[in-house]
Design a protein around this motif. Structure first.
Motif, short mmCIF file in Angstrom:
data_model
loop_
_atom_site.label_atom_id
_atom_site.label_comp_id
_atom_site.label_asym_id
_atom_site.label_seq_id
_atom_site.Cartn_x
_atom_site.Cartn_y
_atom_site.Cartn_z
N ILE A 139 0.83 -1.21 0.00
CA ILE A 139 0.00 0.00 0.00
C ILE A 139 0.86 1.26 0.00
CG2 ILE A 139 -1.63 1.33 1.39
CD1 ILE A 139 -2.87 -1.36 2.23
N ARG A 140 1.93 1.24 0.78
CA ARG A 140 2.75 2.45 0.93
C ARG A 140 3.69 2.67 -0.25
NH1 ARG A 140 5.91 2.29 6.29
NH2 ARG A 140 6.61 4.31 5.48
N HIS A 141 4.19 1.56 -0.86
CA HIS A 141 5.23 1.71 -1.88
C HIS A 141 4.78 1.30 -3.29
CE1 HIS A 141 7.80 2.52 1.48
NE2 HIS A 141 7.73 1.27 1.94
N ALA A 142 3.98 0.20 -3.38
CA ALA A 142 3.67 -0.33 -4.70
C ALA A 142 2.75 0.59 -5.49
CB ALA A 142 3.04 -1.72 -4.57
N PHE A 143 1.86 1.31 -4.78
CA PHE A 143 0.86 2.12 -5.47
C PHE A 143 1.09 3.61 -5.30
CE2 PHE A 143 -1.60 -1.68 -3.80
CZ PHE A 143 -1.34 -2.45 -4.94
N SER A 144 2.31 3.98 -4.97
CA SER A 144 2.57 5.40 -4.68
C SER A 144 2.32 6.30 -5.88
CB SER A 144 4.01 5.57 -4.18
OG SER A 144 4.92 5.09 -5.16
N ASN A 145 2.47 5.81 -7.09
CA ASN A 145 2.27 6.62 -8.29
C ASN A 145 1.06 6.14 -9.10
OD1 ASN A 145 4.57 8.15 -7.71
ND2 ASN A 145 5.91 6.66 -8.72
N ARG A 146 0.15 5.42 -8.45
CA ARG A 146 -1.01 4.87 -9.17
C ARG A 146 -2.30 5.27 -8.47
NH1 ARG A 146 0.60 -0.82 -11.96
NH2 ARG A 146 2.74 -0.26 -12.51
N LYS A 147 -3.34 5.40 -9.28
CA LYS A 147 -4.65 5.78 -8.73
C LYS A 147 -5.32 4.62 -8.03
CE LYS A 147 -5.57 9.43 -12.09
NZ LYS A 147 -6.50 9.93 -13.13
N GLN A 148 -5.11 3.40 -8.49
CA GLN A 148 -5.78 2.24 -7.89
C GLN A 148 -4.85 1.02 -8.00
OE1 GLN A 148 -9.48 1.08 -9.68
NE2 GLN A 148 -10.21 0.05 -7.84
N GLY A 149 -4.93 0.18 -6.98
CA GLY A 149 -4.13 -1.04 -6.99
C GLY A 149 -4.86 -2.20 -6.36
N ASN A 150 -4.35 -3.38 -6.62
CA ASN A 150 -4.93 -4.61 -6.09
C ASN A 150 -3.88 -5.41 -5.33
OD1 ASN A 150 -7.66 -4.47 -7.31
ND2 ASN A 150 -6.50 -4.58 -9.22
N VAL A 151 -4.28 -5.95 -4.19
CA VAL A 151 -3.42 -6.83 -3.39
C VAL A 151 -4.20 -8.11 -3.12
CG1 VAL A 151 -2.15 -7.14 -1.24
CG2 VAL A 151 -2.29 -4.87 -2.27
N LYS A 152 -3.55 -9.23 -3.32
CA LYS A 152 -4.20 -10.51 -3.06
C LYS A 152 -3.39 -11.31 -2.05
CE LYS A 152 -6.17 -14.59 -5.32
NZ LYS A 152 -6.44 -15.29 -6.60
N VAL A 153 -4.07 -11.77 -1.01
CA VAL A 153 -3.44 -12.61 0.02
C VAL A 153 -3.99 -14.02 -0.12
CG1 VAL A 153 -3.11 -12.96 2.49
CG2 VAL A 153 -3.22 -10.63 1.58
N THR A 154 -3.10 -14.98 -0.29
CA THR A 154 -3.51 -16.36 -0.55
C THR A 154 -2.84 -17.30 0.44
OG1 THR A 154 -3.62 -15.82 -2.89
CG2 THR A 154 -3.67 -18.16 -2.32
N ALA A 155 -3.60 -18.30 0.89
CA ALA A 155 -3.05 -19.35 1.75
C ALA A 155 -3.61 -20.69 1.28
CB ALA A 155 -3.38 -19.11 3.20
N TYR A 156 -2.72 -21.60 0.89
CA TYR A 156 -3.18 -22.91 0.43
C TYR A 156 -2.16 -23.98 0.83
CZ TYR A 156 0.15 -22.13 -3.41
OH TYR A 156 1.27 -21.89 -4.14
N MET A 157 -2.62 -25.23 0.83
CA MET A 157 -1.76 -26.34 1.22
C MET A 157 -1.02 -26.89 0.02
SD MET A 157 -4.05 -28.50 3.98
CE MET A 157 -2.79 -29.78 4.04
N ASN A 158 0.22 -27.25 0.26
CA ASN A 158 1.04 -27.94 -0.75
C ASN A 158 1.76 -29.08 -0.05
OD1 ASN A 158 2.57 -28.74 -2.91
ND2 ASN A 158 3.89 -26.93 -2.93
N ARG A 159 1.14 -30.28 -0.11
CA ARG A 159 1.62 -31.45 0.64
C ARG A 159 1.58 -31.14 2.13
NH1 ARG A 159 6.68 -33.52 -3.17
NH2 ARG A 159 5.42 -33.83 -5.07
N ASP A 160 2.74 -31.18 2.80
CA ASP A 160 2.74 -30.95 4.25
C ASP A 160 3.16 -29.53 4.61
OD1 ASP A 160 5.31 -31.23 3.35
OD2 ASP A 160 6.04 -32.29 5.13
N LYS A 161 3.06 -28.62 3.63
CA LYS A 161 3.45 -27.24 3.87
C LYS A 161 2.28 -26.32 3.54
CE LYS A 161 7.78 -28.26 4.81
NZ LYS A 161 8.88 -27.94 3.89
N MET A 162 2.34 -25.10 4.12
CA MET A 162 1.38 -24.06 3.78
C MET A 162 2.10 -23.00 2.95
SD MET A 162 -0.95 -21.55 6.17
CE MET A 162 0.46 -20.84 7.02
#
Length: 571
Positions: free
Chosen positions: A469-492
């Motif tokens: 929020i502070r750095h990626a969109f500093s010169n843009r009017k709108q931005g998107n951030v996606k937070v994902t959590a999923y399983m991959n075998r015995d790891k997250m």
């Protein structure tokens, strides 16, 4: 025979091993001086090439001489003890030979003194006797001394014809027998050195094996569990009938005999242990009276108690108990002393690791507890402006601000928190930021429900979202951030991805690995996250940053699935 008997004497074995001080040099002079005297008395009297007497030689006829092993004792004494010992032994054996008489008395006395001095100098200069030395060097020296003695007899003994005839008769037998005797003597001495070396090697091997097996437990410090496991290991690896470990006040573990009244959790049962704790010195008891156990029928008859120390402070004790005092020999004493030093070192390392961990935790918690001052001021200002225009929204933002602070406290007091708590922290932060900049960015969460209770390090997602929020969109009017959590075998797999301006190529290699200087920040948050993942999970966790200029940034964390107990009671 003398060599074998000497090799059985503890004092002589110690002398063979150690650098010789004045007391030990005097002892060597007396031992080998006595050897020379006995050789004189037990020699064979020879007159005109014939054996006159094989009995005790207390007085030799003027025309006779003695064939004996005197030079062998003098040479070995000089090789072992150096010139002072060699000269001392030579004087004793030589002057004694002078008192017995015979036409070679003066010659034998002179050659004996010379032999002592020469062998002492050779022994000091070349170190002829040693565990890694060939015995033939000492044999050669012994033979050389006999040859010198024959030469002195020819030069000084008179009449010359009698001296020449005597040398012709005794030279080869005396040189051969003295050489053989020297070889046997030196081999016995070397066997002492090798035997002691093998014993030390076995003791060291045994001590290191015990130390290796107990290391995982002593690294936990002195507690009931760690000491209990360590005591079992030590009991199996030693001749002791019981092993006990204490801290300053109580018994932490007891394995083996007398477990009925030497029990963990009790106060110390013996006064012997209290003395070791107070004085920090090793104490040995060879009777029940010395152990001073309060139980009259205690089967423990002997003990060695060694202190466990951390930075010169006694923090506990290790006790080896024996039902038979004969079992408490020198080997067990040295083993106990060695274990005391090894365990003390392990405890010191454990304490150092604990202090280092506390320091790191303090650093991490200090970082976690920090709230960006501009964020706090901006949040308060936003809520203040809404109080009159939209009281309900202002109330909701105050609640979210409370959630944000609560999350900071949780992060400061826990090493791991459930994923859902970290998501709450992110959402609280977002609600306050979105109130300031409505519609400027969107944040999407895609979390597999079964992962909500998986434990993760606190302050892992929130700093990543804040960075976007502070750095990626500093010169843009709108931005998107996606937070994902999923399983991959015995790891997250936990990711945050934005469509912002990306990270310059010259910074991407350094971000997360060290603090960097840039106009937009230092990268401390990324470095802190990576560091904590490495310290908590080791090789099982990973932290990776992928970014392209003007295409956005993706941060991926791979964490093992852990669902340990977690409680909010202490928050």
């Amino acid at each position: 025979m003398v060599a074998f008997l000497l090799s059985r004497l503890k004092s002589f074995r110690q002398i063979v091993h150690q650098e010789h001080n004045q007391k030990e040099k005097m002892l060597l002079i007396l031992i080998f001086g006595a050897f020379g005297i006995i050789s004189n008395y037990t020699g064979i009297e020879i007159n005109n090439g014939a054996i006159v007497s094989q009995t005790w030689q207390a007085d030799v006829d003027y025309d006779a001489a003695i064939a004996n092993t005197r030079i062998m004792g003098v040479a070995i004494g000089g090789l072992l003890g150096g010139p002072i010992v060699g000269l001392g032994v030579g004087l004793i054996a030589g002057l004694h030979r002078l008192t017995l008489g015979g036409f070679t008395a003066e010659a034998c006395a002179i050659s004996t003194i010379l032999a002592g001095l020469i062998t002492g100098l050779l022994g000091r200069r070349f170190g002829i006797i040693g565990r890694n030395r060939s015995p033939w060097g000492a044999v050669a020296v012994g033979i050389l001394m006999e040859i010198i003695q024959m030469g002195v007899i020819l030069l000084t003994a008179r009449p010359f014809e009698a001296a020449s005839h005597l040398v012709e008769v005794i030279a080869i037998p005396m040189i051969t027998i003295n050489g053989l005797g020297t070889l046997i003597f030196i081999m016995i001495i070397q066997s002492i050195l090798m035997e002691e070396e093998r014993t030390r090697a076995l003791q060291t091997h045994n001590a290191l094996q015990i130390a290796q097996q107990t290391l995982p437990f002593f690294r936990q410090g002195l507690n009931f569990h760690s000491c209990g496991e360590a005591a079992k290991i030590i009991l199996q690896a030693t001749k002791a009938d019981a092993i006990s470990i204490t801290d300053k006040k109580q018994v932490l573990a007891h394995a083996g005999a007398a477990s009925d009244h030497h029990q963990p959790g009790q106060n110390m049962a013996t006064l012997l242990t209290k003395k070791v704790i107070e004085n920090g010195k090793i104490l040995i008891a060879r009777s029940t009276e010395e152990i001073q156990c309060y139980r009259e029928n205690c089967p423990l008859q002997a003990a060695i108690v060694v202190p466990l120390q951390v930075r010169d402070e006694t923090v506990g004790s290790l006790k080896l108990y024996f039902e038979d005092a004969e079992k408490l020999d020198q080997v067990e004493q040295e083993l106990a002393e060695g274990l005391s030093k090894l365990f003390s070192t392990q405890l010191e390392l454990a304490e150092a690791e604990r202090q280092q961990k506390l320091l790191k935790d303090a650093e991490v918690k200090a970082l976690q507890a920090q709230v960006h001052p501009h964020f706090l001021f901006n949040a308060i200002n936003t809520i203040s402006s809404l109080v009159r225009t939209d009281a309900q929204k202002a109330r909701k933002l105050l609640i979210q601000l409370g959630v944000f602070f609560r999350s900071n406290l949780q992060g400061a007091r826990h090493l791991l928190i459930p994923l859902e708590k970290e998501i709450e922290h992110v959402e609280a932060y977002l609600s306050l930021e979105q109130a300031r900049f409505p519609g400027k960015y969107e944040v999407e969460f895609d979390i597999e429900p079964q992962l909500n209770h998986v434990l993760i390090p606190p302050f892992t997602l929130q700093p990543l979202v804040e960075n976007a929020i502070r750095h990626a969109f500093s010169n843009r009017k709108q931005g998107n951030v996606k937070v994902t959590a999923y399983m991959n075998r015995d790891k997250m797999m936990l990711t945050t991805e934005d469509n912002g301006k990306g990270i310059p190529a010259d910074l991407i290699q350094s971000l997360g690995k060290e603090s960097v200087r840039s106009e937009e920040g230092t990268g401390t948050a990324l470095w802190n996250i990576r560091k904590r993942i490495q310290e908590i999970y080791g090789m099982e966790g990973s932290f990776m940053i992928q970014s392209e200029q003007d295409s956005g940034t993706k941060v991926t964390m791979t964490l093992p699935l852990t669902q340990n107990k977690w409680s909010e009671n202490d928050v």
